[in-house]
Scaffold this motif. Sequence first.
Motif, mmCIF file in Angstrom:
data_model
loop_
_atom_site.group_PDB
_atom_site.id
_atom_site.type_symbol
_atom_site.label_atom_id
_atom_site.label_comp_id
_atom_site.label_asym_id
_atom_site.label_seq_id
_atom_site.Cartn_x
_atom_site.Cartn_y
_atom_site.Cartn_z
ATOM 1 N N SER A 132 0.869 -1.183 0.000
ATOM 2 C CA SER A 132 0.000 0.000 0.000
ATOM 3 C C SER A 132 0.905 1.232 0.000
ATOM 4 N N LEU A 133 0.310 2.409 -0.254
ATOM 5 C CA LEU A 133 1.124 3.634 -0.255
ATOM 6 C C LEU A 133 1.693 3.910 1.136
ATOM 7 N N GLN A 134 0.976 3.467 2.178
ATOM 8 C CA GLN A 134 1.466 3.700 3.542
ATOM 9 C C GLN A 134 2.751 2.914 3.818
ATOM 10 N N ASP A 135 2.966 1.852 3.063
ATOM 11 C CA ASP A 135 4.182 1.044 3.268
ATOM 12 C C ASP A 135 5.446 1.791 2.853
ATOM 13 N N ILE A 136 5.287 2.928 2.181
ATOM 14 C CA ILE A 136 6.467 3.686 1.750
ATOM 15 C C ILE A 136 7.320 4.083 2.952
ATOM 16 N N ARG A 137 6.671 4.230 4.127
ATOM 17 C CA ARG A 137 7.428 4.652 5.306
ATOM 18 C C ARG A 137 8.422 3.574 5.743
ATOM 19 N N ARG A 138 8.315 2.372 5.211
ATOM 20 C CA ARG A 138 9.274 1.317 5.546
ATOM 21 C C ARG A 138 10.582 1.477 4.758
ATOM 22 N N LEU A 139 10.518 2.259 3.689
ATOM 23 C CA LEU A 139 11.711 2.422 2.837
ATOM 24 C C LEU A 139 12.646 3.474 3.430
ATOM 25 N N PRO A 140 13.957 3.294 3.274
ATOM 26 C CA PRO A 140 14.898 4.302 3.798
ATOM 27 C C PRO A 140 14.870 5.580 2.967
ATOM 28 N N PHE A 141 15.257 6.690 3.595
ATOM 29 C CA PHE A 141 15.330 7.964 2.893
ATOM 30 C C PHE A 141 16.564 8.010 1.984
ATOM 31 N N THR A 142 16.500 8.893 0.994
ATOM 32 C CA THR A 142 17.674 9.223 0.183
ATOM 33 C C THR A 142 18.007 10.683 0.460
#
Length: 433
Positions: free
Chosen positions: A53-63
């Motif tokens: 889901s779009l909310q899962d993006i928070r699991r990805l590390p920042f660049t």
Amino acid sequence: MIWNEQAETMPREELVKVQLSRLQSQVERVYATVPYYRQKMDDAGVAPGDIKSLQDIRRLPFTTKEDLRKNYPFGLFTVPLERVVRIHASSGTTGQPTVVGYTRRDIKMWAEMMARSLAAAGVTRKDVVHNAYGYGLFTGGLGAHYGAEEMGCAVIPISGGNSKRQITIMKDFGSTVLLATPSYTLNLADTMADMGVDPSELKLRVGIFGAEPWSEQMRQEIEKRLQIKAIDIYGLSEVLGPGVAVECIEEQKGLHIMEDHFLPEIVDRDTFEPLPVGEKGELVFTTLTKEAFPVIRYRTKDICQLIPDVCTCGRTFYRMPKVTGRTDDMLIIRGVNVFPSQIEEILMKVEGVEPHYQIVVEREGNLDSIEVQVEVSEDVFSDEVKILEKLAATIRTNIKDLLGISSRIKLVEPKTIQRSEGKAQRVIDKRKI
């Protein structure tokens, strides 16, 4: 006019489906092709299949920009160089340059983003576009150029500098649209006045300004002096270049983010946790369709918020207010957070003050000191010392009242502060900490 009505007025439910599908594809591709991203995702314990889901993006590390510098020059490219048709780079004045690349499809997408932006500003194919953004490694000039050509406008690729010639060409060629940084636009207004050219002698009707933070007061100054509508545009090279978001001429209340290509988030600037829509924090972007140089959760360092209301112009994309500060522009003076744009707003409300200023920060002993150098009009500068002292005291009091810091005010003659053909240097920080 809306350039791509199907995309720009898409119902949000449909937009979310498009964003999720594109996000999943982008994450899979980045993981498969860029060892640096793959390692960061492995370290964070997240795999492409976890993005459901779009909310899962928070699991990805920042660049961050530091990630780009570590991988200088092409370490974050997802395609071989033979598929890259354009390379841009930052100046590298604050460290290793950051390098971005574009495939042919990226350039086509970029042209559409700029065509959408021009259409939102009321530009049509009948317009003559005077493009004073810098051409070369900077993304502004060529990015805007391709969009104006995509729309079918006549483009004058004049770039920055040689201001008298710019005025002459605007007059002779009948330029109707001006693209430039807002600070350079005021420089052009000064030059116009020096040449004795009245804005009514030109055909200019709208300007699209970006590449640096600017205040509403500066917008009013530009609109008054050039007798045009001043539209704000937003973009940054790491995400695309100009065309990531733009104001519509109908409302001028926030910039429409091209959400079908760029997924925005707002995160807390201290904890980096995602914030609800409407709250102010650091703006983060994930590119959804870029091929050569996609970015995952890129921290822009721009302070902003998202506006979810549908605009009366018909566009359904979230909007963002004018960027008024950056986390890396923020000055901490004796414990107080101060943005240059806050000082600009104060200055622009004082009669007799010109829209050119510089903030000098020094450390005296263990205390920080701030001096605001500001140009005043010819009439004011030739007034009695008492009048000048009163003006300086007014500015000093307003800064103290609104920001809570003491400052020295240095009133200087018109055209004393160095002009820039691109981004203005508002702060000189001499502190050695």
